[in-house]
Motif scaffolding. Sequence first.
Motif, PDB file in Angstrom:
ATOM      1  N   UNK A  55       0.799  -1.225   0.000  1.00 52.90           N
ATOM      2  CA  UNK A  55       0.000   0.000   0.000  1.00 52.90           C
ATOM      3  C   UNK A  55       0.827   1.269   0.000  1.00 52.90           C
ATOM      4  N   UNK A  56       2.089   1.171  -0.453  1.00 51.88           N
ATOM      5  CA  UNK A  56       2.964   2.356  -0.503  1.00 51.88           C
ATOM      6  C   UNK A  56       2.710   3.180  -1.757  1.00 51.88           C
ATOM      7  N   UNK A  57       2.071   2.565  -2.743  1.00 55.26           N
ATOM      8  CA  UNK A  57       1.746   3.245  -3.986  1.00 55.26           C
ATOM      9  C   UNK A  57       0.451   2.637  -4.510  1.00 55.26           C
ATOM     10  N   UNK A  58      -0.370   3.450  -5.139  1.00 50.34           N
ATOM     11  CA  UNK A  58      -1.665   2.967  -5.631  1.00 50.34           C
ATOM     12  C   UNK A  58      -1.540   2.487  -7.077  1.00 50.34           C
ATOM     13  N   UNK A  59      -2.242   1.394  -7.419  1.00 50.77           N
ATOM     14  CA  UNK A  59      -2.140   0.845  -8.774  1.00 50.77           C
ATOM     15  C   UNK A  59      -2.930   1.659  -9.796  1.00 50.77           C
ATOM     16  N   UNK A  60      -2.597   1.471 -11.049  1.00 48.62           N
ATOM     17  CA  UNK A  60      -3.382   2.043 -12.147  1.00 48.62           C
ATOM     18  C   UNK A  60      -4.717   1.309 -12.235  1.00 48.62           C
ATOM     19  N   UNK A  61      -4.643   0.016 -11.954  1.00 42.80           N
ATOM     20  CA  UNK A  61      -5.840  -0.829 -12.048  1.00 42.80           C
ATOM     21  C   UNK A  61      -5.603  -2.072 -11.191  1.00 42.80           C
ATOM     22  N   UNK A  62      -6.692  -2.692 -10.739  1.00 44.33           N
ATOM     23  CA  UNK A  62      -6.570  -3.944  -9.998  1.00 44.33           C
ATOM     24  C   UNK A  62      -6.750  -3.771  -8.497  1.00 44.33           C
ATOM     25  N   UNK A  63      -6.718  -4.901  -7.786  1.00 42.36           N
ATOM     26  CA  UNK A  63      -6.985  -4.895  -6.342  1.00 42.36           C
ATOM     27  C   UNK A  63      -5.912  -5.672  -5.587  1.00 42.36           C
ATOM     28  N   UNK A  64      -5.732  -5.245  -4.321  1.00 46.17           N
ATOM     29  CA  UNK A  64      -4.881  -5.973  -3.380  1.00 46.17           C
ATOM     30  C   UNK A  64      -5.682  -6.200  -2.105  1.00 46.17           C
ATOM     31  N   UNK A  65      -5.758  -7.447  -1.690  1.00 48.09           N
ATOM     32  CA  UNK A  65      -6.443  -7.791  -0.442  1.00 48.09           C
ATOM     33  C   UNK A  65      -5.415  -8.287   0.575  1.00 48.09           C
ATOM     34  N   UNK A  66      -5.399  -7.669   1.742  1.00 51.95           N
ATOM     35  CA  UNK A  66      -4.544  -8.109   2.845  1.00 51.95           C
ATOM     36  C   UNK A  66      -5.458  -8.482   4.007  1.00 51.95           C
ATOM     37  N   UNK A  67      -5.374  -9.740   4.428  1.00 53.59           N
ATOM     38  CA  UNK A  67      -6.230 -10.248   5.513  1.00 53.59           C
ATOM     39  C   UNK A  67      -7.706  -9.935   5.231  1.00 53.59           C
TER      40      UNK A  67
END
Length: 225
Positions: A55-67
Amino acid sequence: MSILQTENLKKYYGKGETTVKALDGVTLTIEDGEFVAVVGTSGSGKSTLLHMLGGLDRPTEGKVYVAGNDIFALKDDALTIFRRRKIGFVFQSYNLVPTLNVYENIVLPIELDGNRVDEKHVQSIIDILGLKEKINSLPSELSGGQQQRVAIARALATKPAIVLADEPTGNLDSKTSLDVIGLLKITSEQFKQTIVMITHNEEIAQMAERIIRIEDGRIAGERHV
């Protein structure tokens, strides 16, 4: 159970013909307690991936799930708090506060969050990483390997969902590198800690449980060690 997931993660810089696709549709799943190495040459996108996972930089597209949390659905302030509580970072440059001793550096993220230090947990980390004799020392009084151990201890102290290590042995000689990664592996097993490590060093990568290879911003292959 998966602790970390990405869906079609993209990070583009520039527009039109000059577009650089640092990440170009990365989908991966990392299980709770896994020790994973992400390898690739310089410019392959591996560090960009780590920055997205943390989460240090935001993506152009897509998702990241943590826990189970969609981290980029969070506003900046909420994401900062989530990062501090759920994600531990170990960087190549250690990032220790020079005016704080070893113990103070380790517990700093917990105190910044206004939480009570779990002394038993912190003490067990200090013991495993062989820092007991150094807790009152300043970073300038430590070797590179010792400083990196302090950085690992700090990352583990908050009991994060994941620890992200970005070229953690980049400033260390080969013997110290293997010692530090060996300790990282021990802490992963001892605390059932999920660790994702970025490295260009194939020998270091072999110490992980799974190796994911990145080329040109895409996953080029993966294997269990």
